[in-house]
Design a protein around this motif. Structure first.
Motif, PDB file in Angstrom:
ATOM      1  N   ILE A  85       4.401  15.955   1.699  1.00 26.38           N
ATOM      2  CA  ILE A  85       5.337  17.497   2.145  1.00 26.38           C
ATOM      3  C   ILE A  85       6.129  18.338   1.772  1.00 26.38           C
ATOM      4  O   ILE A  85       6.472  19.182   1.929  1.00 26.38           O
ATOM      5  CB  ILE A  85       6.046  16.164   3.357  1.00 26.38           C
ATOM      6  N   GLU A  86       6.642  17.509   0.250  1.00 25.14           N
ATOM      7  CA  GLU A  86       7.585  18.555  -0.554  1.00 25.14           C
ATOM      8  C   GLU A  86       6.542  19.337  -0.837  1.00 25.14           C
ATOM      9  O   GLU A  86       7.670  20.537  -1.032  1.00 25.14           O
ATOM     10  CB  GLU A  86       8.035  18.251  -1.633  1.00 25.14           C
ATOM     11  N   ASP A  87       5.352  19.512  -1.548  1.00 24.79           N
ATOM     12  CA  ASP A  87       4.806  20.830  -2.142  1.00 24.79           C
ATOM     13  C   ASP A  87       4.750  21.061  -1.163  1.00 24.79           C
ATOM     14  O   ASP A  87       4.149  22.917  -1.698  1.00 24.79           O
ATOM     15  CB  ASP A  87       3.242  19.633  -2.569  1.00 24.79           C
ATOM     16  N   LYS A  96      -4.214  16.024   9.711  1.00 22.48           N
ATOM     17  CA  LYS A  96      -5.000  17.088  10.250  1.00 22.48           C
ATOM     18  C   LYS A  96      -3.454  18.036  10.138  1.00 22.48           C
ATOM     19  O   LYS A  96      -3.596  19.193   9.720  1.00 22.48           O
ATOM     20  CB  LYS A  96      -5.833  16.703  11.368  1.00 22.48           C
ATOM     21  N   VAL A  97      -2.412  17.466  10.544  1.00 23.40           N
ATOM     22  CA  VAL A  97      -1.543  18.663  10.436  1.00 23.40           C
ATOM     23  C   VAL A  97      -0.504  18.598   9.046  1.00 23.40           C
ATOM     24  O   VAL A  97       0.021  20.106   9.664  1.00 23.40           O
ATOM     25  CB  VAL A  97      -0.016  17.502  11.120  1.00 23.40           C
ATOM     26  N   ILE A  98      -0.740  18.011   8.321  1.00 27.06           N
ATOM     27  CA  ILE A  98      -0.147  18.260   7.228  1.00 27.06           C
ATOM     28  C   ILE A  98      -1.519  19.091   6.255  1.00 27.06           C
ATOM     29  O   ILE A  98      -1.617  19.359   5.211  1.00 27.06           O
ATOM     30  CB  ILE A  98       0.460  17.460   6.433  1.00 27.06           C
ATOM     31  N   ASN A  99      -2.718  19.671   6.146  1.00 26.70           N
ATOM     32  CA  ASN A  99      -4.526  20.150   6.393  1.00 26.70           C
ATOM     33  C   ASN A  99      -4.330  19.550   4.669  1.00 26.70           C
ATOM     34  O   ASN A  99      -4.196  19.426   3.599  1.00 26.70           O
ATOM     35  CB  ASN A  99      -4.049  21.204   6.223  1.00 26.70           C
ATOM     36  N   ARG A 138       0.792  -0.964  -0.055  1.00 31.85           N
ATOM     37  CA  ARG A 138       0.532   0.319   0.113  1.00 31.85           C
ATOM     38  C   ARG A 138       0.834   0.990  -0.040  1.00 31.85           C
ATOM     39  O   ARG A 138       1.423   1.866   1.082  1.00 31.85           O
ATOM     40  CB  ARG A 138      -0.563  -0.195   1.351  1.00 31.85           C
ATOM     41  N   LEU A 139       1.236   2.111  -1.337  1.00 32.89           N
ATOM     42  CA  LEU A 139       2.043   3.168  -1.250  1.00 32.89           C
ATOM     43  C   LEU A 139       1.135   4.218  -1.013  1.00 32.89           C
ATOM     44  O   LEU A 139       0.200   4.485  -0.665  1.00 32.89           O
ATOM     45  CB  LEU A 139       2.553   2.908  -3.196  1.00 32.89           C
ATOM     46  N   ASN A 140       1.735   5.282  -0.049  1.00 32.42           N
ATOM     47  CA  ASN A 140       1.620   6.808   0.483  1.00 32.42           C
ATOM     48  C   ASN A 140       1.925   7.835  -1.000  1.00 32.42           C
ATOM     49  O   ASN A 140       2.845   7.600  -1.063  1.00 32.42           O
ATOM     50  CB  ASN A 140       1.484   7.035   1.436  1.00 32.42           C
ATOM     51  N   ASN A 141       1.124   9.004  -0.403  1.00 34.26           N
ATOM     52  CA  ASN A 141       1.945   9.851  -1.006  1.00 34.26           C
ATOM     53  C   ASN A 141       2.693  10.952   0.007  1.00 34.26           C
ATOM     54  O   ASN A 141       2.443  12.094  -0.915  1.00 34.26           O
ATOM     55  CB  ASN A 141       0.508  10.958  -1.909  1.00 34.26           C
TER      56      ASN A 141
END
Length: 64
Positions: free
Chosen positions: A12-14, A53-56, A4-7
């Motif tokens: 985070i970089e964006d 929540k933290v990364i909105n 299961r891959l995540n983005n």
């Protein structure tokens, strides 16, 4: 490795965020955050909600 891959890395970089700061706000060690970002481990449900929540973003946005 989990199939299961995540983005997380892209999100985070964006947003120009730092993994260490996110880890602190989510309540995990930075090494755990690194595992998540590099798809070596996946956050559990509670951490996934906090992380979103933290990364909105929505929790669904984290996964492909």
């Amino acid at each position: 490795m989990n199939s299961r891959l995540n983005n997380l890395k892209e999100i985070i970089e964006d947003r120009g965020l730092r993994q260490e700061c996110i880890a602190k706000r989510v309540g995990v060690d930075p090494s755990v955050m690194s595992l998540w970002v590099n798809n070596k481990r996946q956050p559990n449900g509670i951490h996934l909600v906090k992380l979103a929540k933290v990364i909105n973003c929505k929790a669904e946005d984290i996964y492909d």
